[in-house]
Design an enzyme around this catalytic site. Structure first.
Site, PDB file in Angstrom:
ATOM      1  CG  ASP A 184      -1.849   1.204   1.237  1.00 41.91           C
ATOM      2  OD1 ASP A 184      -2.848   1.155   0.494  1.00 41.91           O
ATOM      3  OD2 ASP A 184      -1.564   2.175   1.977  1.00 41.91           O
ATOM      4  CG  ASN A 191      -4.614  10.990  -5.497  1.00 41.85           C
ATOM      5  OD1 ASN A 191      -3.737  11.162  -6.337  1.00 41.85           O
ATOM      6  ND2 ASN A 191      -5.263   9.846  -5.348  1.00 41.85           N
ATOM      7  CG  ASP A 230      -4.368   8.833 -12.475  1.00 36.36           C
ATOM      8  OD1 ASP A 230      -4.719   8.279 -11.414  1.00 36.36           O
ATOM      9  OD2 ASP A 230      -5.160   9.389 -13.259  1.00 36.36           O
ATOM     10  CD  GLU A 281      -4.590   3.971  -1.518  1.00 34.96           C
ATOM     11  OE1 GLU A 281      -4.874   4.181  -0.341  1.00 34.96           O
ATOM     12  OE2 GLU A 281      -5.426   4.118  -2.455  1.00 34.96           O
TER      13      GLU A 281
END
Length: 530
Positions: free
Chosen positions: A395, A403, A412, A439
């Site tokens: 993770d 983000n 991305d 993620e």
């Protein structure tokens, strides 16, 4: 003992449907493989090439057979013409010889020869008048002096070339007939002719003289005139010593000449009959010579159609068959090209759909559905083979904050970079990397013990850290990952889902310990989680 044998037969009977089903399944599998191999661009091209070669082979075989048939047909037609010429020549020479025999018999009779000239000629030459193409017949003594002649006004009186041993330079047939070479008359009053002669014997067997006649070469010209032998074809009548008697097309300059030294005549005289292909010295035309030596006569008859005429129809067939094969080839090539292009387009579309069904569109890694299938398959294999199965749960640390701070598009880009680093750390073909969601990433490591799994996990963590992607919301200031490791060798799992739960628990432990680290849930912790 009998009971055991019965038990074996019963087991065989029970297993027979299973064996049959396996056999049928194997055949179906092989058929499917063959179908997939054929219905592919390369398979279509190979099949098209095979069909094209088969078409060419059949066309070539047809043309070869047709060429042989054309040659054999020409040989057969020429033999038929040769037979017609042979029979006509033999029949007419026999008729001419019959006239000479009658004159020789009369000349051997002293009573006939003592008669007045008119009566004597009437008796001697009555049959000669009925023989077409037969010139005047003369009776000569042993020294060649003229004794009687069927012509009213004979031009030749004495012929010293006719000796007592043989009637001039002539070849003798087994029947006693002498056949000479073509002779031209100086006066031009008569056409060229060949001389025929017979010896006159007295009742006691002594030689009294000779009967000499002439066979006009117009007979041979009339015999060969009108024969259909094609363009540049030829008909030859020659004596066995090489002297040319008649030829079609007519060539008066060559009549009477000797061609014994030419390759064509040497092959004509090699056997009593046959055929061969040769080139004439007179005109350089290559012909098929079908020849025969006339039985009992020193004559050879040859019918020689030109090879260009023999194969004229065959060449026409070659042209239209070649054109047909060319058209078929072009149509087949165009159809194959269109079919292959469409098949490749469909395969690309199917491959894209296959990737979409099994791959994550953003990172290119396997998706969640593919991961579930792979995990179940590897779980069963690990149980069957008794080998360890390890799982990494990865993770990205504080990715939501990333983000929120940097935006979704940089997010991305960061996901793609992390996915690439994870894939780069996996070097075995049997290992699988998938995007679990958001993620989160998972790595399936078949036949890998905990130590090996931890080593790979640390490699991944370090590789992501080395990217040095700025992340101001983390303690390190760069983008990092936390990894949870689980393995069947250290955690008792009843199913594949338990292995995922164990790895997830280890991931949360790594998060709780400060992130950017690798954790492994031990046996007792796994038991508590389960």
């Amino acid at each position: 003992m009998a009971q055991r044998e019965g038990t074996g037969r019963d087991a065989t009977a029970i297993n027979l449907p299973i064996y049959a089903a396996r056999f049928t399944k194997g055949i179906r599998h092989n058929i499917n493989l063959l179908g997939h191999s054929v219905v592919s661009p390369n398979g279509i091209l190979c099949c098209s090439l095979i069909l094209w070669l088969a078409t060419i082979s059949m066309g070539a075989a047809t043309l070869v057979t047709s060429r042989v048939d054309a040659f054999n047909h020409a040989v057969q037609n020429s033999r038929n013409l040769t037979l017609v010429l042979e029979r006509d020549i033999q029949r007419n020479i026999d008729l001419y010889d019959l006239s000479l025999r009658a004159v020789a018999e009369g000349a051997a009779d002293t009573r006939v020869m003592s008669l007045p000239v008119n009566e004597r000629n009437l008796i001697l030459f009555d049959r000669a008048a009925t023989a077409r193409y037969l010139g005047s017949i003369s009776v000569r003594d042993r020294d060649g002096r003229l004794l009687a002649d069927s012509a009213l006004h004979p031009t030749d009186r004495d012929d010293p070339t006719v000796s007592a041993t043989a009637p001039g330079d002539r070849q003798r047939t087994p029947g006693g007939l002498y056949i000479g070479r073509p002779t031209s008359y100086p006066s031009g009053s008569s056409p060229p002719a060949i001389r025929l002669a017979r010896v006159i014997y007295s009742p006691d067997g002594s030689v009294l003289g000779h009967v000499v006649g002439s066979l006009s070469l117009d007979y041979f010209n009339a015999l060969t005139d009108g024969l259909s032998i094609g363009e540049n074809g030829s008909v030859v009548v020659a004596e066995t010593d090489g002297t040319l008697i008649a030829r079609l097309p007519e060539s008066s300059a060559t009549i009477g000449k000797n061609f014994a030294d030419t390759p064509v005549f040497q092959r004509l005289s090699a056997d009593t009959e046959g055929y061969f292909v040769g080139t004439a010295r007179l005109d350089g035309v290559r012909r098929l010579y079908v020849y025969k030596r006339l039985p009992g006569l020193p004559l050879i008859v040859a019918v020689a159609p030109a090879l260009s005429s023999v194969y004229a129809e065959w060449w026409s067939r070659v042209e239209w068959i070649g054109a047909l094969i060319l058209v078929i080839t072009m149509i087949k090539a165009a159809g194959t090209w269109l079919f292959v292009r469409e098949l490749r387009r469909r395969q690309r579309a199917e491959a894209a759909l296959e990737r979409m069904a099994h791959r994550d569109s953003l990172t290119g890694l396997e998706n969640r559905a593919t991961f579930d299938e792979v995990l179940q398959m590897e779980w069963k294999r690990a149980l069957r083979d008794g080998v360890p199965l390890s799982l990494l749960f990865i993770d990205i640390d504080r990715f939501k904050a990333y983000n929120d701070h940097y935006g979704h598009q940089p997010g991305d880009i960061a996901l793609k970079a992390v996915a690439k680093q994870i894939s780069g750390c996996i070097d075995r073909p049997g290992d699988h990397v998938a995007r679990y969601g958001g993620e989160e990433f998972v790595v399936v490591l078949p036949d890998t013990d905990p130590a090996g799994a931890i080593l790979i996990a640390e490699r991944i963590r370090a590789a992501v850290f080395d990217l040095q992607i700025a992340h101001s919301r983390t303690a390190t200031g760069v983008l990092t990952v936390s990894v949870g490791v689980s393995s069947t060798a250290i955690a008792t799992s009843t199913c594949a889902a338990n292995l995922v739960q164990t790895a997830d628990a280890a991931l949360y432990e790594a998060k709780g310990l400060g992130r950017n680290r690798v954790c492994v849930v031990q046996q007792h912790e796994a038991a508590q989680n389960s």
